[in-house]
Design a protein around this motif. Sequence first.
Motif, PDB file in Angstrom:
ATOM      1  N   VAL A 202       0.866  -1.086  -0.089  1.00 57.84           N
ATOM      2  CA  VAL A 202      -0.007   0.119  -0.129  1.00 57.84           C
ATOM      3  C   VAL A 202       1.402   1.235   0.370  1.00 57.84           C
ATOM      4  N   ALA A 203       2.356   1.188   0.373  1.00 51.31           N
ATOM      5  CA  ALA A 203       2.639   2.448   1.034  1.00 51.31           C
ATOM      6  C   ALA A 203       3.396   2.763  -0.522  1.00 51.31           C
ATOM      7  N   GLN A 204       3.584   1.551  -1.331  1.00 53.70           N
ATOM      8  CA  GLN A 204       4.301   2.523  -2.517  1.00 53.70           C
ATOM      9  C   GLN A 204       3.044   2.494  -3.709  1.00 53.70           C
ATOM     10  N   VAL A 205       1.785   2.200  -3.692  1.00 56.42           N
ATOM     11  CA  VAL A 205       0.809   2.709  -4.134  1.00 56.42           C
ATOM     12  C   VAL A 205       0.702   4.088  -3.582  1.00 56.42           C
ATOM     13  N   PHE A 206       0.699   4.405  -2.281  1.00 61.57           N
ATOM     14  CA  PHE A 206       0.083   6.144  -2.142  1.00 61.57           C
ATOM     15  C   PHE A 206       1.209   7.084  -2.466  1.00 61.57           C
ATOM     16  N   ASN A 207       2.431   6.388  -2.327  1.00 56.37           N
ATOM     17  CA  ASN A 207       3.622   7.137  -1.987  1.00 56.37           C
ATOM     18  C   ASN A 207       3.814   7.544  -3.853  1.00 56.37           C
ATOM     19  N   ARG A 208       3.055   7.104  -5.059  1.00 56.93           N
ATOM     20  CA  ARG A 208       3.028   6.657  -6.585  1.00 56.93           C
ATOM     21  C   ARG A 208       1.844   8.232  -6.423  1.00 56.93           C
ATOM     22  N   LEU A 209       1.372   8.057  -5.590  1.00 59.73           N
ATOM     23  CA  LEU A 209       0.149   8.561  -5.924  1.00 59.73           C
ATOM     24  C   LEU A 209       0.413  10.035  -5.812  1.00 59.73           C
ATOM     25  N   ALA A 210       1.146  10.212  -4.202  1.00 55.64           N
ATOM     26  CA  ALA A 210       1.723  11.411  -3.704  1.00 55.64           C
ATOM     27  C   ALA A 210       3.156  12.206  -4.639  1.00 55.64           C
ATOM     28  N   THR A 211       3.675  11.339  -5.221  1.00 56.67           N
ATOM     29  CA  THR A 211       4.512  11.891  -6.130  1.00 56.67           C
ATOM     30  C   THR A 211       3.319  12.906  -8.037  1.00 56.67           C
ATOM     31  N   ALA A 212       2.558  11.962  -7.768  1.00 61.42           N
ATOM     32  CA  ALA A 212       1.896  12.720  -9.517  1.00 61.42           C
ATOM     33  C   ALA A 212       0.899  14.063  -8.840  1.00 61.42           C
ATOM     34  N   LEU A 213       0.300  13.581  -7.964  1.00 62.35           N
ATOM     35  CA  LEU A 213      -0.148  15.147  -7.279  1.00 62.35           C
ATOM     36  C   LEU A 213       0.833  16.338  -7.140  1.00 62.35           C
ATOM     37  N   ASP A 214       1.758  15.849  -6.465  1.00 58.92           N
ATOM     38  CA  ASP A 214       2.870  17.099  -6.496  1.00 58.92           C
ATOM     39  C   ASP A 214       3.282  17.452  -7.831  1.00 58.92           C
TER      40      ASP A 214
END
Length: 207
Positions: free
Chosen positions: A87-99
Amino acid sequence: SSRVLWTLAVTQFTYYPLEGMSEEDRVKLVEDHFLFKKGDRFLESAGINRDWPVGRGIFHNDDKTFLVWTHEEDVLRIISMQPGGDVAQVFNRLATALDLLDQKLKFARNDKLGNLTSCPTNLGTSMRASVHVRLPLTSKRPDFEDKCRGMGLSVRGIDGEHSESADGIYDISNRGRLGKTEREYLDTLHAGVTKLIAMEKEAEAKA
């Protein structure tokens, strides 16, 4: 917004416009959980389906781990997903894209209500983090949904909202959107799903 998505990583994304898409391709993308369904009666009653399917489509990377729906319910629905339990990898990918997107786009936000969305239940973080988990025994408990609700979780069928389970697999997600941070809601999901898996293993041992 579509132009911004192209400029972020034009070589990594494929865009599939709904207009002109073959029915075979559309059904395949829906069945694989990559594309939204058509004809939602709630969106229709709210006037959100006007001029369908013009302007609707989906961007995704080659691995189909990052997707963006355009003009379905909101202008953009940004999705990070992958098989497995990282789940952490999925969340970090999302956070990077949103930034990255936040540097290029102006999202509608309110100091009190957070992100402004078409559906009031998504006000706040607008983040629904979910996992598909098989719970054939635990889901038979009469208090299954109450247990999930008590842990801050929502239960949906395998195809999302207003759908049924298949083979005991459920879509489990954070119930709240407003009042906490994205990280806190992710922690709520992790703790709740961990508890549900423990309950399932306990039920298996007793079966």
